[in-house]
Design a protein around this motif. Structure first.
Motif, short mmCIF file in Angstrom:
data_model
loop_
_atom_site.label_atom_id
_atom_site.label_comp_id
_atom_site.label_asym_id
_atom_site.label_seq_id
_atom_site.Cartn_x
_atom_site.Cartn_y
_atom_site.Cartn_z
N VAL A 1 2.09 -8.37 4.70
CA VAL A 1 2.31 -7.97 6.10
C VAL A 1 1.59 -6.66 6.38
CG1 VAL A 1 4.02 -7.37 7.87
CG2 VAL A 1 4.55 -9.12 6.15
N GLY A 2 0.76 -6.63 7.45
CA GLY A 2 0.05 -5.40 7.79
C GLY A 2 -1.33 -5.30 7.17
N VAL A 3 -1.85 -6.45 6.67
CA VAL A 3 -3.22 -6.43 6.17
C VAL A 3 -4.19 -6.38 7.34
CG1 VAL A 3 -2.65 -7.66 4.05
CG2 VAL A 3 -3.33 -8.95 6.08
N THR A 4 -5.36 -5.80 7.13
CA THR A 4 -6.38 -5.68 8.17
C THR A 4 -7.64 -6.38 7.70
OG1 THR A 4 -5.47 -3.52 8.80
CG2 THR A 4 -7.68 -4.05 9.59
N ARG B 1 -11.11 -0.16 2.62
CA ARG B 1 -11.17 -1.30 3.53
C ARG B 1 -10.81 -2.59 2.81
NH1 ARG B 1 -15.61 1.76 5.19
NH2 ARG B 1 -15.36 2.63 7.30
N GLY B 2 -11.31 -2.74 1.59
CA GLY B 2 -10.95 -3.90 0.79
C GLY B 2 -9.47 -3.94 0.47
N TYR B 3 -8.92 -2.78 0.20
CA TYR B 3 -7.48 -2.67 -0.07
C TYR B 3 -6.68 -3.06 1.16
CZ TYR B 3 -3.34 -0.35 -2.14
OH TYR B 3 -2.10 -0.07 -2.66
N LEU B 4 -7.09 -2.57 2.33
CA LEU B 4 -6.43 -2.91 3.58
C LEU B 4 -6.44 -4.41 3.83
CD1 LEU B 4 -7.89 -0.21 6.04
CD2 LEU B 4 -5.53 -0.33 5.24
N ALA B 5 -7.51 -5.06 3.43
CA ALA B 5 -7.68 -6.48 3.72
C ALA B 5 -6.87 -7.39 2.80
CB ALA B 5 -9.16 -6.86 3.62
N ASN B 6 -6.34 -6.84 1.72
CA ASN B 6 -5.69 -7.69 0.73
C ASN B 6 -4.25 -7.32 0.41
OD1 ASN B 6 -7.91 -9.58 -0.43
ND2 ASN B 6 -8.91 -7.58 -0.32
N VAL B 7 -3.83 -6.13 0.77
CA VAL B 7 -2.48 -5.66 0.39
C VAL B 7 -1.73 -5.20 1.62
CG1 VAL B 7 -1.20 -4.02 -1.04
CG2 VAL B 7 -3.35 -4.96 -1.88
N GLY B 8 -0.49 -5.64 1.77
CA GLY B 8 0.32 -5.30 2.94
C GLY B 8 0.68 -3.83 3.01
N ARG B 9 1.03 -3.38 4.22
CA ARG B 9 1.32 -1.97 4.44
C ARG B 9 2.64 -1.54 3.79
NH1 ARG B 9 0.36 -1.75 9.60
NH2 ARG B 9 -1.61 -0.59 9.51
N PHE B 10 3.74 -2.21 4.13
CA PHE B 10 5.06 -1.88 3.56
C PHE B 10 5.69 -3.06 2.85
CE2 PHE B 10 4.76 0.93 7.37
CZ PHE B 10 4.74 2.13 6.71
N VAL B 11 5.27 -4.27 3.23
CA VAL B 11 5.80 -5.51 2.67
C VAL B 11 4.61 -6.37 2.22
CG1 VAL B 11 7.16 -7.58 3.18
CG2 VAL B 11 7.79 -5.41 4.22
N PRO B 12 4.70 -7.03 1.09
CA PRO B 12 3.57 -7.85 0.64
C PRO B 12 3.10 -8.83 1.71
CG PRO B 12 5.19 -7.66 -1.11
CD PRO B 12 5.81 -7.02 0.12
N ARG C 1 0.81 -1.22 0.00
CA ARG C 1 0.00 0.00 0.00
C ARG C 1 0.85 1.27 0.00
NH1 ARG C 1 -2.55 -2.79 4.35
NH2 ARG C 1 -2.08 -1.11 5.83
N ASN C 2 2.06 1.17 0.52
CA ASN C 2 2.91 2.36 0.67
C ASN C 2 4.30 2.13 0.07
OD1 ASN C 2 1.11 4.06 2.62
ND2 ASN C 2 1.21 2.03 3.55
N PRO C 3 4.38 1.84 -1.22
CA PRO C 3 5.67 1.50 -1.81
C PRO C 3 6.67 2.65 -1.79
CG PRO C 3 4.03 1.80 -3.52
CD PRO C 3 3.29 1.79 -2.22
N ILE C 4 6.18 3.89 -1.82
CA ILE C 4 7.10 5.02 -1.76
C ILE C 4 7.80 5.05 -0.41
CG2 ILE C 4 7.33 7.54 -1.82
CD1 ILE C 4 4.95 7.58 -3.77
#
Length: 209
Positions: A205-208, A192-203, A137-140
Motif C-alpha cells: 500500500v502506497g507504492v508509486t 524511486r525503485g524502492y517506492l515502486a516496490n515497497v509500501g509506505r506503512f503497510v506492505p 518503507r517506514n516500519p518505525i
C-alpha cells in the motif's frame, strides 16, 4: 491519598508510555551515540509555520497528548468515551501498545546507523532496504502508530483520541513532505525503485509506480 476507582488503567497507560520513551528514544539515542558519536536527533525541519514545521511540532504535541490524556483521566477531569470503555478494549489496547513498543525497537535496530529523528538536508545516510524495511518503507512509523492506537484504547478519552489522530496526521506529513523528498534527492533512482516496490506503512500500500 488512595487512587480513585479505575485508576489502574491510566497508570498502566503511563507505564507503557514510559517504557516506549525509554526504549524508543532514550535507549536508542544512547546506542546511536555509542555506535556513531551522534544521538541521531535532528530536530524539527522547515521554517516556522511551514508544513515541515507543523509535522515536527504536531508529532511532539501528539506524544504529549499520550501522556496528558491518562493523567487527566486519573484525576477525573476527563472520562473515557462510553462505547470504548470496556475491559476487553482496554486489555486489547495494552496488548497493541506492547506490540507497538517491541516493533518500534525492532525496526530501529534493523535501521542500524541510519536511524535518525528528523532530517538534516546536508547529511547522506545509507538507504536501508533489508529486513523489515523490505516489507514497508517506514516500519518505525508504522510501529509508532500501532503504539499510539493501543495507548489511545487504554484510556480512550477525547484527549487521547485527538492525540492519536494528530499523531497519524503528522506522521503522514513528515513522511510525504519531509522524508520522501529528501530521500529522492539523496538516493535518486535507487529510492524511486524502492517506492515502486515497497509500501509506505503497510506492505503493498502506497507504492508509486
Amino acid at each position: 491519598m488512595r487512587l480513585q476507582e479505575g485508576a489502574i488503567v491510566p497508570v498502566v497507560a503511563l507505564v507503557l508510555f514510559a517504557v516506549f520513551a525509554a526504549l524508543g528514544f532514550g535507549w536508542r539515542s544512547w546506542e546511536q551515540r555509542r555506535r556513531t558519536g551522534s544521538t541521531g536527533f535532528r530536530g524539527v525541519s522547515g521554517r516556522l509555520g511551514s508544513a515541515e514545521w507543523f509535522a515536527g511540532v504536531g508529532f511532539v504535541v501528539a506524544l504529549a497528548a499520550a501522556v496528558i490524556a491518562p493523567v487527566l483521566q486519573l484525576v477525573g477531569l476527563v472520562s473515557p468515551v462510553g462505547v470504548l470503555h470496556a475491559p476487553w478494549i482496554q486489555t486489547t489496547g495494552i496488548v497493541i501498545a506492547a506490540i507497538g513498543i517491541a516493533a518500534t525497537v525492532y525496526a530501529q535496530v534493523d535501521m542500524g546507523d541510519s536511524w535518525r529523528i528528523g532530517v538534516d538536508p546536508s547529511e547522506t545516510t545509507t538507504l536501508v532496504r533489508t529486513g523489515v524495511f523490505g516489507w514497508v518503507r517506514n516500519p518505525i512509523f508504522t510501529a509508532i502508530i500501532t503504539f499510539g492506537f493501543g495507548i489511545a484504547l487504554v484510556t480512550p478519552n477525547l484527549v487521547a483520541l485527538a492525540g492519536f489522530l494528530l499523531l497519524t496526521a503528522t506522521i503522514e506529513l513528515q513522511v510525504r513532505i519531509v522524508e520522501e523528498p529528501y530521500l529522492l534527492t539523496v538516493h535518486g533512482d535507487a529510492y524511486r525503485g524502492y517506492l515502486a516496490n515497497v509500501g509506505r506503512f503497510v506492505p503493498g500500500v502506497g507504492v508509486t509506480r
